[in-house]
Design a protein around this motif. Structure first.
Motif, PDB file in Angstrom:
ATOM      1  N   GLU A  45     -13.093   4.616  -3.597  1.00 21.36           N
ATOM      2  CA  GLU A  45     -11.697   5.003  -3.451  1.00 21.36           C
ATOM      3  C   GLU A  45     -10.807   3.923  -4.055  1.00 21.36           C
ATOM      4  O   GLU A  45     -10.967   2.737  -3.753  1.00 21.36           O
ATOM      5  N   SER A  47      -6.786   2.941  -4.505  1.00 20.19           N
ATOM      6  CA  SER A  47      -5.397   3.212  -4.142  1.00 20.19           C
ATOM      7  C   SER A  47      -4.489   2.716  -5.259  1.00 20.19           C
ATOM      8  O   SER A  47      -4.728   1.653  -5.845  1.00 20.19           O
ATOM      9  N   HIS A  69      -6.659  16.816  -2.919  1.00 19.07           N
ATOM     10  CA  HIS A  69      -6.772  16.886  -1.469  1.00 19.07           C
ATOM     11  C   HIS A  69      -5.842  17.968  -0.918  1.00 19.07           C
ATOM     12  O   HIS A  69      -4.722  18.142  -1.389  1.00 19.07           O
ATOM     13  N   ARG A  72      -3.403  15.613   1.707  1.00 14.70           N
ATOM     14  CA  ARG A  72      -2.949  14.256   1.383  1.00 14.70           C
ATOM     15  C   ARG A  72      -2.737  14.099  -0.120  1.00 14.70           C
ATOM     16  O   ARG A  72      -3.199  14.915  -0.919  1.00 14.70           O
ATOM     17  N   ASP A  73      -2.069  13.024  -0.480  1.00 12.24           N
ATOM     18  CA  ASP A  73      -1.827  12.743  -1.891  1.00 12.24           C
ATOM     19  C   ASP A  73      -3.030  11.992  -2.448  1.00 12.24           C
ATOM     20  O   ASP A  73      -2.991  10.773  -2.677  1.00 12.24           O
ATOM     21  N   LYS A  74      -4.121  12.726  -2.650  1.00 10.60           N
ATOM     22  CA  LYS A  74      -5.364  12.168  -3.172  1.00 10.60           C
ATOM     23  C   LYS A  74      -5.903  13.072  -4.266  1.00 10.60           C
ATOM     24  O   LYS A  74      -5.750  14.298  -4.210  1.00 10.60           O
ATOM     25  N   VAL A  85     -12.265   8.606  -5.838  1.00 10.75           N
ATOM     26  CA  VAL A  85     -11.124   9.156  -5.118  1.00 10.75           C
ATOM     27  C   VAL A  85      -9.905   8.288  -5.422  1.00 10.75           C
ATOM     28  O   VAL A  85      -9.947   7.067  -5.223  1.00 10.75           O
ATOM     29  N   ARG A  87      -6.276   7.475  -4.330  1.00 11.50           N
ATOM     30  CA  ARG A  87      -5.340   7.608  -3.205  1.00 11.50           C
ATOM     31  C   ARG A  87      -3.979   7.102  -3.660  1.00 11.50           C
ATOM     32  O   ARG A  87      -3.818   5.930  -4.005  1.00 11.50           O
ATOM     33  N   ARG A 133      -7.629   7.489   9.641  1.00 10.34           N
ATOM     34  CA  ARG A 133      -6.580   8.128   8.860  1.00 10.34           C
ATOM     35  C   ARG A 133      -6.588   9.646   8.988  1.00 10.34           C
ATOM     36  O   ARG A 133      -5.657  10.321   8.581  1.00 10.34           O
TER      37      ARG A 133
END
Length: 314
Positions: A45, A47, A69, A72-74, A85, A87, A133
């Motif tokens: 992941e 970010s 997602h 979520r903002d993923k 991923v 994020r 989360r």
């Protein structure tokens, strides 16, 4: 971000004094008795507050955007068996100095058998639980604190469904399993830690995740320690390179993602054609002979990709 306590794992004294009591695991008769047994790397992941720029970098390296997602903002990028991923985080206001911003590796997902029992076991043996989360309708994937801002997630190996089927909506017209243009395997991760905590992080990975020290002839420099997570069937290995830096602004965490390639020269030529810039190359000696690593320039100011020649990569 490492805990204020210099010991990275909770001690008996910490438990008696009530530190982290609210996050202590509930009792379970299914708790495993040994360290976590790694099956394979499920995802990395990253970010970022620059998702478009990061997406362009990933596409350069052969990844395709395959999912978004549901809540979520993923974003989910994939290449062969590698899942990244992304994020998306908002830029922190100037008044909030505690918020991390920029682009950084914020999690690694390790596929393990009996993730629930392993999670409880590593908590009992001293790791730090991270706040959950997950929201309603989302998958709960337990995680513990890793170096810097990086979480370590435990993903169930024996699950009959994919974690991505639950949380991600496929991108219309996108190939869901794009072939490995550059690589089909993450060979390893370069993790930077504080010099005064290097031995503690080595103990962390060794005692809790059963990482084994690489053979002496792996030939790391004096500021590096090479560990290996290996599956029971010996079919999957993830190398962990622990490095240290005395620079005050060096930071901690995963600084480099190393991709295994079967033909280093050919892959470098392909990536140069796609706009990738390389910073140099070096040779390392392993128990399987001499390997060559090509290093890319840092992306978005924080992390880079390495390519390592691995004849078994496919």
């Amino acid at each position: 971000m490492t805990p204020k306590n210099e010991n990275l794992m909770r001690t008996d004294e910490d438990r008696r004094s009530g530190i982290d009591r609210r996050l202590a695991p509930e009792r379970s008769d299914q708790v495993a008795t040994g360290p976590a047994h790694f099956d394979e790397l499920e995802f990395v992941e990253i970010s970022t507050d620059q998702p478009v720029a990061l997406g362009e970098v990933l596409v350069q390296f052969g990844f395709g955007l395959v999912g978004r997602h549901r809540w979520r903002d993923k974003l989910l990028y994939r290449q062969g068996r590698i899942n990244i991923v992304v994020r998306v985080v908002q830029t922190a206001p100037q008044s909030d100095s505690s918020r991390l911003e920029g682009t950084f590796v914020s999690g690694i997902g390790l596929k393990v058998r009996d993730a629930r029992a392993i999670y409880h076991n590593v908590l009992t043996n001293g790791s730090w639980r991270m706040p959950d989360r997950a929201e309603v309708m989302e998958l709960h994937i337990p995680s513990i604190m890793g170096p810097g801002a990086c979480r370590i997630f435990f993903v169930e190996s024996d699950s009959k469904f994919s974690i991505y089927d639950v949380d991600y909506k496929p991108i219309d017209d996108a190939q869901q399993n794009p072939p490995a243009l550059v690589s089909n395997q993450v060979f390893g991760l370069a993790i930077q830690v504080r010099p005064d905590q290097a031995s503690q992080w080595q103990d962390f990975f060794s005692k809790l995740l059963d990482a084994q020290e690489a053979p002496a002839n792996f030939n790391p420099s004096c500021s590096e320690k090479i560990l290996a997570l290996q599956s029971k069937d010996k079919q999957s290995t993830l190398m962990l390179k622990l490095t240290t830096s005395h620079q005050k602004d060096a930071g901690e965490g995963v600084k480099c993602i190393c991709l295994a390639v079967s033909d280093l020269h050919q892959t470098m030529n392909l990536l140069v054609e796609r706009g990738v810039e390389f910073a140099g190359a070096e040779a390392v000696l392993t128990d399987q002979g001499r390997h060559y690593i090509a290093k890319t320039k840092p992306y978005l100011g924080s992390f880079c990709f390495d390519l390592i020649h691995s004849p078994g990569a496919h």
